[in-house]
Design a protein around this motif. Structure first.
Motif, PDB file in Angstrom:
ATOM      1  N   UNK A  47       0.829  -1.210   0.000  1.00  0.00           N
ATOM      2  CA  UNK A  47       0.000   0.000   0.000  1.00  0.00           C
ATOM      3  C   UNK A  47       0.863   1.259   0.000  1.00  0.00           C
ATOM      4  N   UNK A  48       2.012   1.190   0.685  1.00  0.00           N
ATOM      5  CA  UNK A  48       2.907   2.347   0.733  1.00  0.00           C
ATOM      6  C   UNK A  48       3.485   2.651  -0.649  1.00  0.00           C
ATOM      7  N   UNK A  49       3.849   1.625  -1.392  1.00  0.00           N
ATOM      8  CA  UNK A  49       4.384   1.844  -2.746  1.00  0.00           C
ATOM      9  C   UNK A  49       3.301   2.406  -3.660  1.00  0.00           C
ATOM     10  N   UNK A  50       2.093   1.893  -3.559  1.00  0.00           N
ATOM     11  CA  UNK A  50       0.993   2.406  -4.385  1.00  0.00           C
ATOM     12  C   UNK A  50       0.730   3.876  -4.066  1.00  0.00           C
ATOM     13  N   UNK A  51       0.807   4.234  -2.792  1.00  0.00           N
ATOM     14  CA  UNK A  51       0.616   5.631  -2.400  1.00  0.00           C
ATOM     15  C   UNK A  51       1.759   6.496  -2.924  1.00  0.00           C
ATOM     16  N   UNK A  52       2.972   5.976  -2.881  1.00  0.00           N
ATOM     17  CA  UNK A  52       4.134   6.702  -3.400  1.00  0.00           C
ATOM     18  C   UNK A  52       3.948   6.988  -4.888  1.00  0.00           C
ATOM     19  N   UNK A  53       3.538   5.981  -5.646  1.00  0.00           N
ATOM     20  CA  UNK A  53       3.323   6.158  -7.086  1.00  0.00           C
ATOM     21  C   UNK A  53       2.233   7.208  -7.319  1.00  0.00           C
ATOM     22  N   UNK A  54       1.154   7.152  -6.563  1.00  0.00           N
ATOM     23  CA  UNK A  54       0.060   8.122  -6.729  1.00  0.00           C
ATOM     24  C   UNK A  54       0.539   9.539  -6.425  1.00  0.00           C
ATOM     25  N   UNK A  55       1.328   9.713  -5.362  1.00  0.00           N
ATOM     26  CA  UNK A  55       1.833  11.037  -5.010  1.00  0.00           C
ATOM     27  C   UNK A  55       2.839  11.549  -6.035  1.00  0.00           C
ATOM     28  N   UNK A  56       3.685  10.662  -6.551  1.00  0.00           N
ATOM     29  CA  UNK A  56       4.638  11.068  -7.585  1.00  0.00           C
ATOM     30  C   UNK A  56       3.907  11.512  -8.847  1.00  0.00           C
ATOM     31  N   UNK A  57       2.857  10.794  -9.214  1.00  0.00           N
ATOM     32  CA  UNK A  57       2.062  11.158 -10.380  1.00  0.00           C
ATOM     33  C   UNK A  57       1.408  12.524 -10.168  1.00  0.00           C
ATOM     34  N   UNK A  58       0.865  12.750  -8.969  1.00  0.00           N
ATOM     35  CA  UNK A  58       0.233  14.032  -8.662  1.00  0.00           C
ATOM     36  C   UNK A  58       1.251  15.169  -8.729  1.00  0.00           C
ATOM     37  N   UNK A  59       2.451  14.956  -8.167  1.00  0.00           N
ATOM     38  CA  UNK A  59       3.489  15.978  -8.224  1.00  0.00           C
ATOM     39  C   UNK A  59       3.870  16.277  -9.674  1.00  0.00           C
ATOM     40  N   UNK A  60       4.093  15.227 -10.482  1.00  0.00           N
ATOM     41  CA  UNK A  60       4.469  15.420 -11.881  1.00  0.00           C
ATOM     42  C   UNK A  60       3.401  16.219 -12.615  1.00  0.00           C
ATOM     43  N   UNK A  61       2.141  15.886 -12.388  1.00  0.00           N
ATOM     44  CA  UNK A  61       1.059  16.599 -13.064  1.00  0.00           C
ATOM     45  C   UNK A  61       1.034  18.074 -12.690  1.00  0.00           C
ATOM     46  N   UNK A  62       1.318  18.413 -11.428  1.00  0.00           N
ATOM     47  CA  UNK A  62       1.332  19.833 -11.056  1.00  0.00           C
ATOM     48  C   UNK A  62       2.475  20.563 -11.743  1.00  0.00           C
ATOM     49  N   UNK A  63       3.631  19.910 -11.879  1.00  0.00           N
ATOM     50  CA  UNK A  63       4.751  20.531 -12.591  1.00  0.00           C
ATOM     51  C   UNK A  63       4.388  20.699 -14.066  1.00  0.00           C
ATOM     52  N   UNK A  64       3.864  19.662 -14.663  1.00  0.00           N
ATOM     53  CA  UNK A  64       3.514  19.691 -16.090  1.00  0.00           C
ATOM     54  C   UNK A  64       2.479  20.781 -16.378  1.00  0.00           C
ATOM     55  N   UNK A  65       1.468  20.878 -15.528  1.00  0.00           N
ATOM     56  CA  UNK A  65       0.392  21.850 -15.741  1.00  0.00           C
ATOM     57  C   UNK A  65       0.825  23.280 -15.420  1.00  0.00           C
ATOM     58  N   UNK A  66       1.883  23.439 -14.630  1.00  0.00           N
ATOM     59  CA  UNK A  66       2.293  24.762 -14.179  1.00  0.00           C
ATOM     60  C   UNK A  66       3.381  25.385 -15.054  1.00  0.00           C
ATOM     61  N   UNK A  67       4.424  24.630 -15.398  1.00  0.00           N
ATOM     62  CA  UNK A  67       5.574  25.255 -16.069  1.00  0.00           C
ATOM     63  C   UNK A  67       5.818  24.782 -17.483  1.00  0.00           C
ATOM     64  N   UNK A  68       5.041  23.820 -17.942  1.00  0.00           N
ATOM     65  CA  UNK A  68       5.271  23.348 -19.317  1.00  0.00           C
ATOM     66  C   UNK A  68       4.743  24.384 -20.313  1.00  0.00           C
ATOM     67  N   UNK A  69       5.342  24.378 -21.478  1.00  0.00           N
ATOM     68  CA  UNK A  69       4.920  25.280 -22.554  1.00  0.00           C
ATOM     69  C   UNK A  69       4.837  24.472 -23.839  1.00  0.00           C
ATOM     70  N   UNK A  70       3.942  24.865 -24.739  1.00  0.00           N
ATOM     71  CA  UNK A  70       3.824  24.183 -26.016  1.00  0.00           C
ATOM     72  C   UNK A  70       5.052  24.478 -26.863  1.00  0.00           C
ATOM     73  N   UNK A  71       5.611  23.455 -27.484  1.00  0.00           N
ATOM     74  CA  UNK A  71       6.748  23.607 -28.370  1.00  0.00           C
ATOM     75  C   UNK A  71       6.265  24.086 -29.721  1.00  0.00           C
ATOM     76  N   UNK A  72       6.828  25.190 -30.183  1.00  0.00           N
ATOM     77  CA  UNK A  72       6.403  25.755 -31.462  1.00  0.00           C
ATOM     78  C   UNK A  72       7.552  25.755 -32.465  1.00  0.00           C
ATOM     79  N   UNK A  73       8.599  24.940 -32.186  1.00  0.00           N
ATOM     80  CA  UNK A  73       9.822  24.868 -32.947  1.00  0.00           C
ATOM     81  C   UNK A  73       9.701  24.799 -34.371  1.00  0.00           C
TER      82      UNK A  73
END
Length: 73
Positions: A47-73
């Motif tokens: 259960x601890x590993x499953x919670x770790x994966x869920x929290x890591x996914x949540x953290x990644x999503x906040x970074x992605x939604x906050x600082x990512x930008x569309x590539x227009x290269x």
């Protein structure tokens, strides 16, 4: 990865100078090639590993939604 696995590592930090307009500026680099990665998966029955994966996914999503930008290269 695929909402089921997380690979985590402690990346060593190294300082070196980079040239900007002919002047050296100190910079810090994460040295991923020297890091050991640890695998966490929801499939190991912990259960601890499953919670770790869920929290890591949540953290990644906040970074992605906050600082990512569309590539227009």
């Amino acid at each position: 990865m695929n909402n089921e696995e997380v690979f985590f590592g402690f990346y060593p930090i190294r300082q070196h100078d980079v040239q900007i307009q002919g002047m050296p500026h100190p910079m810090f680099d994460l040295m991923g090639k020297e890091a050991s990665l640890f695998r966490h998966t929801i499939h190991d029955g912990s259960a601890a590993r499953a919670q770790y994966v869920a929290q890591a996914r949540q953290w990644f999503n906040t970074v992605w939604e906050t600082i990512s930008r569309e590539f227009t290269g």
